[in-house]
Design a protein around this motif. Sequence first.
Motif, PDB file in Angstrom:
ATOM      1  N   PHE A   1       0.813  -1.215   0.000  1.00 52.25           N
ATOM      2  CA  PHE A   1       0.000   0.000   0.000  1.00 52.25           C
ATOM      3  C   PHE A   1       0.851   1.270   0.000  1.00 52.25           C
ATOM      4  O   PHE A   1       0.461   2.282  -0.571  1.00 52.25           O
ATOM      5  CB  PHE A   1      -0.971   0.003   1.177  1.00 52.25           C
TER       6      PHE A   1
ATOM      7  N   LYS B   1       2.461   1.499  -3.649  1.00 50.19           N
ATOM      8  CA  LYS B   1       1.532   1.327  -4.756  1.00 50.19           C
ATOM      9  C   LYS B   1       1.533   2.602  -5.590  1.00 50.19           C
ATOM     10  O   LYS B   1       1.375   3.697  -5.069  1.00 50.19           O
ATOM     11  CB  LYS B   1       0.142   1.031  -4.222  1.00 50.19           C
ATOM     12  N   CYS B   2       1.705   2.464  -6.886  1.00 49.51           N
ATOM     13  CA  CYS B   2       1.779   3.608  -7.785  1.00 49.51           C
ATOM     14  C   CYS B   2       0.495   3.677  -8.596  1.00 49.51           C
ATOM     15  O   CYS B   2       0.135   2.717  -9.282  1.00 49.51           O
ATOM     16  CB  CYS B   2       2.995   3.464  -8.700  1.00 49.51           C
ATOM     17  N   ASP B   3      -0.201   4.802  -8.531  1.00 47.51           N
ATOM     18  CA  ASP B   3      -1.395   4.989  -9.338  1.00 47.51           C
ATOM     19  C   ASP B   3      -1.001   5.231 -10.783  1.00 47.51           C
ATOM     20  O   ASP B   3       0.031   5.818 -11.074  1.00 47.51           O
ATOM     21  CB  ASP B   3      -2.203   6.192  -8.831  1.00 47.51           C
ATOM     22  N   GLU B   4      -1.853   4.804 -11.715  1.00 47.13           N
ATOM     23  CA  GLU B   4      -1.553   5.007 -13.127  1.00 47.13           C
ATOM     24  C   GLU B   4      -1.526   6.490 -13.474  1.00 47.13           C
ATOM     25  O   GLU B   4      -0.712   6.927 -14.269  1.00 47.13           O
ATOM     26  CB  GLU B   4      -2.587   4.288 -13.983  1.00 47.13           C
ATOM     27  N   SER B   5      -2.394   7.273 -12.854  1.00 47.95           N
ATOM     28  CA  SER B   5      -2.417   8.706 -13.151  1.00 47.95           C
ATOM     29  C   SER B   5      -1.143   9.389 -12.661  1.00 47.95           C
ATOM     30  O   SER B   5      -0.632  10.293 -13.303  1.00 47.95           O
ATOM     31  CB  SER B   5      -3.644   9.362 -12.505  1.00 47.95           C
ATOM     32  N   ASP B   6      -0.595   8.933 -11.528  1.00 42.53           N
ATOM     33  CA  ASP B   6       0.652   9.510 -11.026  1.00 42.53           C
ATOM     34  C   ASP B   6       1.823   9.172 -11.940  1.00 42.53           C
ATOM     35  O   ASP B   6       2.656  10.012 -12.231  1.00 42.53           O
ATOM     36  CB  ASP B   6       0.962   8.997  -9.612  1.00 42.53           C
ATOM     37  N   SER B   7       1.884   7.935 -12.407  1.00 42.49           N
ATOM     38  CA  SER B   7       3.005   7.539 -13.255  1.00 42.49           C
ATOM     39  C   SER B   7       2.924   8.215 -14.618  1.00 42.49           C
ATOM     40  O   SER B   7       3.935   8.585 -15.186  1.00 42.49           O
ATOM     41  CB  SER B   7       3.058   6.021 -13.410  1.00 42.49           C
ATOM     42  N   GLU B   8       1.714   8.412 -15.150  1.00 40.70           N
ATOM     43  CA  GLU B   8       1.578   9.084 -16.436  1.00 40.70           C
ATOM     44  C   GLU B   8       1.984  10.543 -16.334  1.00 40.70           C
ATOM     45  O   GLU B   8       2.639  11.072 -17.213  1.00 40.70           O
ATOM     46  CB  GLU B   8       0.142   8.967 -16.936  1.00 40.70           C
ATOM     47  N   SER B   9       1.614  11.205 -15.255  1.00 39.87           N
ATOM     48  CA  SER B   9       1.964  12.619 -15.118  1.00 39.87           C
ATOM     49  C   SER B   9       3.471  12.793 -14.940  1.00 39.87           C
ATOM     50  O   SER B   9       4.047  13.746 -15.434  1.00 39.87           O
ATOM     51  CB  SER B   9       1.212  13.246 -13.939  1.00 39.87           C
TER      52      SER B   9
END
Length: 74
Positions: A52, A55-63
């Motif tokens: 937890f 954990k990397c959110d997809e929106s965080d990694s894309e930005s």
Amino acid sequence: MFFLFACLGNITYVVSILSVATGPRYLLVNSSWLAGSLGTLCEDFTIFAQFFIYKCDESDSESSFDDSEDQIEV
């Protein structure tokens, strides 16, 4: 799911040992099994916490990728 069921198995194993008796002699005899199950549970909860925390959110990694691309283009 396997990891979750392993945790639940260790929890029920500890509860089953403690539900028989809690006298000092009984706990001393079963201390190796209790330490093994409780130690495994501590390691399992550490892994859950790391899952937890890191954990990397997809929106965080894309930005973050978008920001690095903008810097390269300039």
